[in-house]
Scaffold this active site. Structure first.
Site, PDB file in Angstrom:
ATOM      1  CG  PHE A 165      -4.680  -2.902 -35.532  1.00  0.00           C
ATOM      2  CD1 PHE A 165      -5.349  -4.049 -35.426  1.00  0.00           C
ATOM      3  CD2 PHE A 165      -5.069  -2.014 -36.614  1.00  0.00           C
ATOM      4  CE1 PHE A 165      -6.612  -4.225 -36.418  1.00  0.00           C
ATOM      5  CE2 PHE A 165      -6.285  -2.092 -37.326  1.00  0.00           C
ATOM      6  CZ  PHE A 165      -7.011  -3.302 -37.148  1.00  0.00           C
ATOM      7  CE  LYS A 189       5.024   3.815 -33.977  1.00  0.00           C
ATOM      8  NZ  LYS A 189       3.530   3.180 -33.322  1.00  0.00           N
ATOM      9  CD  GLU A 192      -0.858   3.860 -31.719  1.00  0.00           C
ATOM     10  OE1 GLU A 192       0.167   3.310 -32.322  1.00  0.00           O
ATOM     11  OE2 GLU A 192      -1.526   4.895 -32.220  1.00  0.00           O
ATOM     12  NE  ARG A 193      -5.177   0.875 -33.707  1.00  0.00           N
ATOM     13  CZ  ARG A 193      -5.959   1.032 -34.747  1.00  0.00           C
ATOM     14  NH1 ARG A 193      -7.276   0.769 -34.525  1.00  0.00           N
ATOM     15  NH2 ARG A 193      -5.615   1.496 -36.154  1.00  0.00           N
ATOM     16  CB  SER A 242      -3.827   3.513 -43.343  1.00  0.00           C
ATOM     17  OG  SER A 242      -3.321   4.508 -42.505  1.00  0.00           O
ATOM     18  CB  CYS A 297      -3.080  -5.627 -46.094  1.00  0.00           C
ATOM     19  SG  CYS A 297      -1.687  -6.687 -45.981  1.00  0.00           S
ATOM     20  CD  GLU A 398      -7.517  -1.010 -46.004  1.00  0.00           C
ATOM     21  OE1 GLU A 398      -7.018  -0.123 -45.568  1.00  0.00           O
ATOM     22  OE2 GLU A 398      -6.765  -2.067 -46.119  1.00  0.00           O
TER      23      GLU A 398
HETATM   24  P1  NAD Z   1      -2.211   2.965 -39.344  1.00  0.00           P
HETATM   25  O1  NAD Z   1      -1.710   3.724 -40.633  1.00  0.00           O
HETATM   26  O2  NAD Z   1      -3.494   3.627 -38.395  1.00  0.00           O
HETATM   27  O3  NAD Z   1      -1.002   2.942 -38.407  1.00  0.00           O
HETATM   28  C1  NAD Z   1       0.257   2.023 -38.572  1.00  0.00           C
HETATM   29  C2  NAD Z   1       1.318   2.571 -37.782  1.00  0.00           C
HETATM   30  O4  NAD Z   1       1.568   4.007 -38.003  1.00  0.00           O
HETATM   31  C3  NAD Z   1       1.236   2.506 -36.241  1.00  0.00           C
HETATM   32  O5  NAD Z   1       2.445   2.445 -35.624  1.00  0.00           O
HETATM   33  C4  NAD Z   1       0.656   4.020 -35.649  1.00  0.00           C
HETATM   34  O6  NAD Z   1       1.142   4.308 -34.482  1.00  0.00           O
HETATM   35  C5  NAD Z   1       1.321   4.970 -36.884  1.00  0.00           C
HETATM   36  N1  NAD Z   1       0.440   6.076 -36.983  1.00  0.00           N
HETATM   37  C6  NAD Z   1      -0.952   6.093 -37.001  1.00  0.00           C
HETATM   38  N2  NAD Z   1      -1.158   7.586 -37.483  1.00  0.00           N
HETATM   39  C7  NAD Z   1      -0.050   8.111 -37.623  1.00  0.00           C
HETATM   40  C8  NAD Z   1       0.138   9.643 -38.038  1.00  0.00           C
HETATM   41  N3  NAD Z   1      -0.795  10.414 -38.271  1.00  0.00           N
HETATM   42  N4  NAD Z   1       1.479   9.679 -38.214  1.00  0.00           N
HETATM   43  C9  NAD Z   1       2.536   8.877 -38.008  1.00  0.00           C
HETATM   44  N5  NAD Z   1       2.166   7.781 -37.752  1.00  0.00           N
HETATM   45  C10 NAD Z   1       0.933   7.234 -37.289  1.00  0.00           C
HETATM   46  O7  NAD Z   1      -2.691   1.449 -39.567  1.00  0.00           O
HETATM   47  P2  NAD Z   1      -3.419   0.533 -38.765  1.00  0.00           P
HETATM   48  O8  NAD Z   1      -4.801   0.822 -38.549  1.00  0.00           O
HETATM   49  O9  NAD Z   1      -2.605   0.221 -37.567  1.00  0.00           O
HETATM   50  O10 NAD Z   1      -3.253  -0.809 -39.704  1.00  0.00           O
HETATM   51  C11 NAD Z   1      -4.290  -1.110 -40.733  1.00  0.00           C
HETATM   52  C12 NAD Z   1      -3.914  -0.791 -42.053  1.00  0.00           C
HETATM   53  O11 NAD Z   1      -2.638  -1.197 -42.455  1.00  0.00           O
HETATM   54  C13 NAD Z   1      -4.824  -1.084 -43.041  1.00  0.00           C
HETATM   55  O12 NAD Z   1      -4.890   0.059 -44.004  1.00  0.00           O
HETATM   56  C14 NAD Z   1      -4.197  -2.149 -43.846  1.00  0.00           C
HETATM   57  O13 NAD Z   1      -4.361  -2.492 -44.944  1.00  0.00           O
HETATM   58  C15 NAD Z   1      -2.691  -1.971 -43.562  1.00  0.00           C
HETATM   59  N6  NAD Z   1      -1.733  -2.996 -43.672  1.00  0.00           N
HETATM   60  C16 NAD Z   1      -1.051  -3.349 -44.608  1.00  0.00           C
HETATM   61  C17 NAD Z   1      -0.248  -4.274 -44.901  1.00  0.00           C
HETATM   62  C18 NAD Z   1       0.576  -4.535 -46.377  1.00  0.00           C
HETATM   63  O14 NAD Z   1       1.390  -5.422 -46.404  1.00  0.00           O
HETATM   64  N7  NAD Z   1       0.397  -3.687 -47.395  1.00  0.00           N
HETATM   65  C19 NAD Z   1      -0.142  -5.119 -43.920  1.00  0.00           C
HETATM   66  C20 NAD Z   1      -0.909  -5.047 -42.819  1.00  0.00           C
HETATM   67  C21 NAD Z   1      -1.516  -4.126 -42.856  1.00  0.00           C
END
Ligand code: NAD
Length: 498
Positions: A165, A189, A192-193, A242, A297, A398
């Site tokens: 997101f 994909k 969704e947020r 994450s 991140c 985090e």
């Molecule tokens: P998230 O892991 O909750 O969601 C990421 C994606 O995974 C979304 O598209 C979501 O729909 C999907 N998802 C969520 N739960 C799932 C599940 N149980 N099974 C399968 N798919 C699922 O992350 P977020 O809250 O959207 O984003 C924040 C996180 O992303 C933070 O931890 C941040 O550090 C990380 N991030 C990392 C980088 C990097 O380059 N390393 C860059 C941006 C964000």
């Protein structure tokens, strides 16, 4: 800049909730989803869209369209594929301001922060435009007398990306332009947020005249993700999110025989040596930690003051943090927007409570912050903890919010040990006037993105992007020439003519 009329229209649109569709085979079509996710503007709490939470059926439709488009797209010479990327670049430039405003409206970050992220998205298109050069193979004449050897790079088919997101417009563009420039077709994909930036981007892609099925957009949560991971036609998956989910994606995708690059979460340390320029270190650390309300991140959320640097940083960081102006990111002068959702605000608040309970000192408390103009927005003021110890939850996990943790290390060696002990390793910075200390720090610690007298800013498209340890699963990172490696297979040809 868009005109005042355009801005008024945008603001108007943003307050009207709409049910989103998916983009498959060059057409907008309704999702087969039976459940929906409500998208709110974090600055005001207004309902602005509903994301369909599709699953296997939607993913399958998108993959079929992408697979059908692949043979002709693969056969389109790279120099001709690039013409579509030039069109993409132009349409992004034309819609730059509108895209930035949509990004702020759905995510909450300030307009300047959104503009920077749209600029980085365009940088990735620029990088992908170089594909006729970067996709070239290698050759060696006479590997034995009269025998030559060369490698071609070939696209592989359908690739997918699953994105988070926190950078709604930028992160998907770490993948899409590179994948299609290499001759693959693509399914995205997004989170969704924050579906609206990608809604706008796919409308723009449609206007570029890309052949039907080359790019496809689906929406959903876990069901859609699992359908992507298990789909036999998809060759590779890029993920950003994450760490627990990144690890899951890596395992399940690899088990299904796919290429996977999974970028995970972060807990980034900034080391401040006693010989650092303290004013600059404080200023940069404040920006790094509180930019995008800490939802980055690359946020350097733990400041590690070595020796006398600790007390100086406590004083300066609190003073810098107090200068931050919190509010709606669309308002001029605002330097920090809200966090993404009511639930996320609660989560960040619970970390602050944990920090207090664990005995850290709350030197600046942002819990009670309210924006008088937007009483329902998801705001938090900048929060600073001092006397933080490495074993505390606030130092280990985090938080992904506007909370900075300041920790003391007596020596450089102790500080290095603290950083090395952490299970995550996305980014880190050191502030010092000693080249030797900087070199030693870069050499010793694992985070794969390193700032010396600077925070690690948004990634440059022509370098690889991704962390190490628990922050990254895979080998090839996002964008740069790693993208060409990830999105192509190398075919070795050994040739002898009689
Ligand atoms: P998230 O892991 O909750 O969601 C990421 C994606 O995974 C979304 O598209 C979501 O729909 C999907 N998802 C969520 N739960 C799932 C599940 N149980 N099974 C399968 N798919 C699922 O992350 P977020 O809250 O959207 O984003 C924040 C996180 O992303 C933070 O931890 C941040 O550090 C990380 N991030 C990392 C980088 C990097 O380059 N390393 C860059 C941006 C964000």
């Amino acid at each position: 800049m868009s005109s005042p009329q355009e801005q008024a229209t945008l603001a108007g649109n943003a307050t009207k909730a709409r049910d989103l569709q998916i983009y498959v085979g060059g057409k907008w079509v309704p999702s087969t989803a039976t459940t929906w996710f409500d998208v709110h503007n974090p600055a005001t709490d207004a309902l602005i869209a509903r994301t369909p939470l599709g699953g296997k059926e939607d993913v399958d439709r998108a993959v079929k369209a992408a697979a059908a488009a692949y043979p002709a797209w693969r056969a389109t010479p790279p120099v001709n594929r690039v013409k579509y990327l030039f069109a993409m670049k132009n349409i992004f430039e034309k819609n730059f301001e509108e895209l930035a405003r949509i990004c702020t409206t759905e995510h909450g970050k300030t307009l300047d922060e959104s503009r920077s992220s749209v600029r980085r998205a365009i940088d990735n298109i620029d990088m992908a435009i170089a594909i006729p050069t970067t996709m070239q193979g290698r050759s060696l004449e006479d590997i034995a007398t009269g025998i030559d050897c060369y490698t071609y790079r070939q696209p592989m088919g359908v690739f997918a990306a699953i994105t988070p997101f926190n950078f709604p417009a930028m992160v998907p563009m770490w993948f899409l332009p590179h994948a299609i420039a290499c001759g693959n077709t693509f399914v995205l994909k997004p989170s969704e947020r924050v579906p609206l930036s990608q809604q706008k981007i796919f409308e723009m892609l449609h206007d570029c005249g890309l052949p039907e099925g080359v790019v496809n957009l689906v929406h959903g949560g876990k069901d859609a993700v699992d359908a992507i991971l298990d789909h036999p036609v998809i060759q590779g998956v890029s993920f950003v999110g994450s760490s627990p989910i990144a690890h899951y994606i890596y395992k399940r995708g690899a088990e299904a025989g796919k290429r996977v690059q999974a970028l995970g979460g972060a807990k980034n340390f900034t080391l401040i040596m006693p010989d650092a320029d303290m004013d600059r270190a404080a200023n940069v650390s404040t920006e790094s930690c509180f930019g995008c309300a800490g939802e980055r991140c690359l946020a350097n959320s733990v400041v590690l003051g070595v020796g006398t640097a600790y007390d100086i940083m406590v004083e300066k960081l609190v003073a810098e943090a107090k200068k931050i102006k919190v509010g709606d990111g669309l308002e001029p002068g605002v330097t920090m927007g809200p966090v993404i959702s009511k639930q996320h605000r609660e989560k960040v608040l619970s970390y602050i409570e944990k920090g207090i309970a664990e005995g850290a000192t709350l030197a600046l408390d942002g819990r009670a912050y309210k924006d008088p103009k937007n009483p329902n927005g998801y705001y938090l003021g900048p929060t600073v903890f001092t006397n933080v110890k490495p074993e505390m939850v606030i130092a280990r996990e985090e938080i992904f919010g506007p909370v900075i943790c300041i920790m003391k290390a007596d020596t450089f060696e102790e500080a290095v040990k603290i950083v090395k002990q952490h299970e995550l390793g996305n980014a880190s910075s050191i502030f010092t006037s000693s080249g030797k200390a900087a070199r030693e720090y870069r050499y010793q610690v694992e985070p794969a993105m390193m700032g010396i007298n600077i925070g690690v800013a948004a990634p440059m498209a022509f370098f690889p992007f991704g962390g190490s340890k628990g922050s990254f699963f895979g080998d090839l990172k996002a964008h740069g020439t790693d993208a060409v490696e990830f999105y192509t297979d190398k075919k070795v040809n050994i040739v002898r003519w009689f």
